[in-house]
Design an enzyme around this catalytic site. Structure first.
Site, PDB file in Angstrom:
ATOM      1  N   GLY A  53      -5.775  -2.824   2.560  1.00 33.44           N
ATOM      2  CA  GLY A  53      -4.658  -2.340   1.769  1.00 33.44           C
ATOM      3  C   GLY A  53      -3.945  -3.527   1.151  1.00 33.44           C
ATOM      4  O   GLY A  53      -4.010  -4.639   1.674  1.00 33.44           O
ATOM      5  N   THR A  54      -3.287  -3.295   0.036  1.00 28.76           N
ATOM      6  CA  THR A  54      -2.716  -4.443  -0.672  1.00 28.76           C
ATOM      7  C   THR A  54      -1.195  -4.392  -0.752  1.00 28.76           C
ATOM      8  O   THR A  54      -0.538  -4.596   0.254  1.00 28.76           O
ATOM      9  CB  THR A  54      -3.352  -4.577  -2.069  1.00 28.76           C
ATOM     10  OG1 THR A  54      -3.352  -3.301  -2.714  1.00 28.76           O
ATOM     11  CG2 THR A  54      -4.800  -5.023  -1.950  1.00 28.76           C
ATOM     12  N   THR A  55      -0.602  -4.100  -1.887  1.00 36.11           N
ATOM     13  CA  THR A  55       0.787  -4.472  -2.134  1.00 36.11           C
ATOM     14  C   THR A  55       1.820  -3.432  -1.689  1.00 36.11           C
ATOM     15  O   THR A  55       1.710  -2.259  -2.034  1.00 36.11           O
ATOM     16  CB  THR A  55       0.981  -4.768  -3.633  1.00 36.11           C
ATOM     17  OG1 THR A  55      -0.044  -5.677  -4.047  1.00 36.11           O
ATOM     18  CG2 THR A  55       2.327  -5.392  -3.892  1.00 36.11           C
ATOM     19  N   LYS A  86      -0.289   4.085   2.272  1.00 35.07           N
ATOM     20  CA  LYS A  86       0.117   2.825   2.890  1.00 35.07           C
ATOM     21  C   LYS A  86       1.559   2.826   3.385  1.00 35.07           C
ATOM     22  O   LYS A  86       2.003   1.843   3.964  1.00 35.07           O
ATOM     23  CB  LYS A  86      -0.045   1.672   1.897  1.00 35.07           C
ATOM     24  CG  LYS A  86      -1.449   1.495   1.347  1.00 35.07           C
ATOM     25  CD  LYS A  86      -1.481   0.350   0.354  1.00 35.07           C
ATOM     26  CE  LYS A  86      -2.805   0.313  -0.372  1.00 35.07           C
ATOM     27  NZ  LYS A  86      -2.810  -0.734  -1.408  1.00 35.07           N
ATOM     28  N   ALA A 228      -6.554  -6.408  -6.884  1.00 34.61           N
ATOM     29  CA  ALA A 228      -6.583  -5.602  -5.666  1.00 34.61           C
ATOM     30  C   ALA A 228      -5.443  -4.595  -5.600  1.00 34.61           C
ATOM     31  O   ALA A 228      -5.426  -3.745  -4.721  1.00 34.61           O
ATOM     32  CB  ALA A 228      -6.537  -6.504  -4.434  1.00 34.61           C
TER      33      ALA A 228
END
Length: 281
Positions: A53-55, A86, A228
Site C-alpha cells: 500500500g502506498t500514500t 487503506k 505507486a
C-alpha cells in the site's frame, strides 16, 4: 489438567478472566505464533515481492482530523490492486491509515482494533488517544524482524482527543518510534509530494469540507509524481477513502461525497494542471 480442559471442550480459566488489559500480551503468552512478527518466513533468494500500500495523508482542522488514502497497491513495477482499502477505524474516536506490506498491515490493524476493544472490556474505560498511539507503537516494534526482511508496515494514526478537544496525528518509523505531527502528515511512497502539497494548502482555520478537499488535492499531487500512488479514477469510479473523526466519532465519507470532491478537484486541474497556488507572502 490442561489436557482434561481441552478434551472437555471448556476454555481455561485464564481465557475467561484475563489478568492483562493488553490483548497483545495475552496473545503473546497463550498463542505467540498468531502474532505477525513471530511467523517464520520460508527461505527465499532476493527481495520478497508482496503487494504494498502506498500514500496516506492526514490533516487536522478545528474540531477534528481528516485521514485519507489512495486506493492503489503495487508489486514491484506492477499494479497489484486498484481499489485496496487503506484507512480503517481503530475505535469510535480514532483511525489508522496503512502503508507498506498490505497483508501484514491489514492484519496489524485488526489486532490493534482487538487490542483497544479488549482494553475497554477489561478496564471498563477507553484508552486515551496518547495511550492508543503508544499501543500501536508497541505493535509496530513487534514486527521489526519482518521489517528487516523487507516486510515493513508504516501506519499513520489519527483521532479526536476527547480531553484536549482537538484532532491529533501520529506518525511512526519501522522500529515503532512515534512522533506527533502538527497540522498535517503524510506517509508512503508518495508522501514527499503529498507533504509538499499539504504545506502549500494547509491552514489552521480550515473547515471540515476544506480539509477534505485538501487531502484529495494532496493525493492528486502525489499520484502525478509517484507511480505507486493512484489518483481518483473517474472512469472506474474509484476514489480515495476519506474518514473524518470529530467529537461525534469516526465517520467514513460515502462514495458520493468523495466523488463530488474528486470531480471538483479534477475540474479545477483542467484549468490549472498544477493545482491551486499558494500566495508568495
Amino acid at each position: 489438567m490442561e489436557a482434561n480442559t481441552r478434551s472437555s471442550g471448556r476454555l481455561p480459566a485464564a481465557f475467561l478472566t484475563p489478568g492483562s488489559s493488553s490483548f497483545m500480551d495475552f496473545l503473546s503468552e497463550y498463542a505467540p505464533e498468531q502474532l505477525p512478527g513471530n511467523r517464520p518466513l520460508p527461505p527465499v533468494k532476493g527481495a520478497v515481492e508482496a503487494p504494498h500500500g502506498t500514500t496516506i495523508v492526514a490533516v487536522a482542522f478545528p474540531g477534528g482530523v481528516v485521514l485519507a488514502g489512495d486506493r492503489r497497491a503495487t508489486m514491484g513495477n506492477m499494479i497489484a490492486q486498484r481499489d485496496i482499502e487503506k484507512v480503517f477505524p481503530a475505535d469510535e474516536y480514532s483511525a489508522v491509515g496503512i502503508a507498506g506490506t498490505a497483508g501484514l498491515a491489514v492484519e496489524m490493524v485488526r489486532l490493534f482494533q482487538l487490542e483497544l476493544e479488549h482494553f475497554e472490556k477489561v478496564e471498563g474505560a477507553t484508552l486515551s488517544l496518547e495511550g492508543k498511539a503508544n499501543r500501536l507503537s508497541t505493535m509496530i516494534r513487534g514486527n521489526l524482524g519482518m521489517a528487516m526482511q523487507g516486510l515493513a508496515v508504516i501506519p499513520l494514526f489519527a483521532g479526536y482527543d476527547i480531553d484536549g478537544e482537538k484532532g491529533r496525528i501520529f506518525s511512526y518509523d519501522v522500529t515503532g518510534g512515534r512522533s506527533e505531527e502538527q497540522g498535517f502528515a503524510a506517509v508512503g511512497s508518495g508522501s514527499v509530494f503529498a507533504r509538499g502539497s499539504l504545506k502549500k494548502l494547509h491552514r489552521d482555520d480550515l473547515t471540515e469540507q476544506e480539509a477534505t478537499t485538501v487531502v484529495v488535492q494532496a493525493l492528486y499531487d502525489a499520484a502525478e509524481d509517484d507511480s505507486a500512488t493512484g489518483g481518483p479514477d473517474l472512469v472506474r469510479r474509484i476514489y480515495p477513502v476519506v474518514a473524518v473523526i470529530t467529537e461525534d466519532g469516526f465517520r467514513r465519507l460515502t462514495e458520493e461525497e468523495v466523488a463530488e470532491v474528486a470531480r471538483s478537484v479534477h475540474e479545477g486541474r483542467l484549468q490549472s494542471p498544477n493545482g491551486p497556488q499558494a500566495p508568495v507572502l
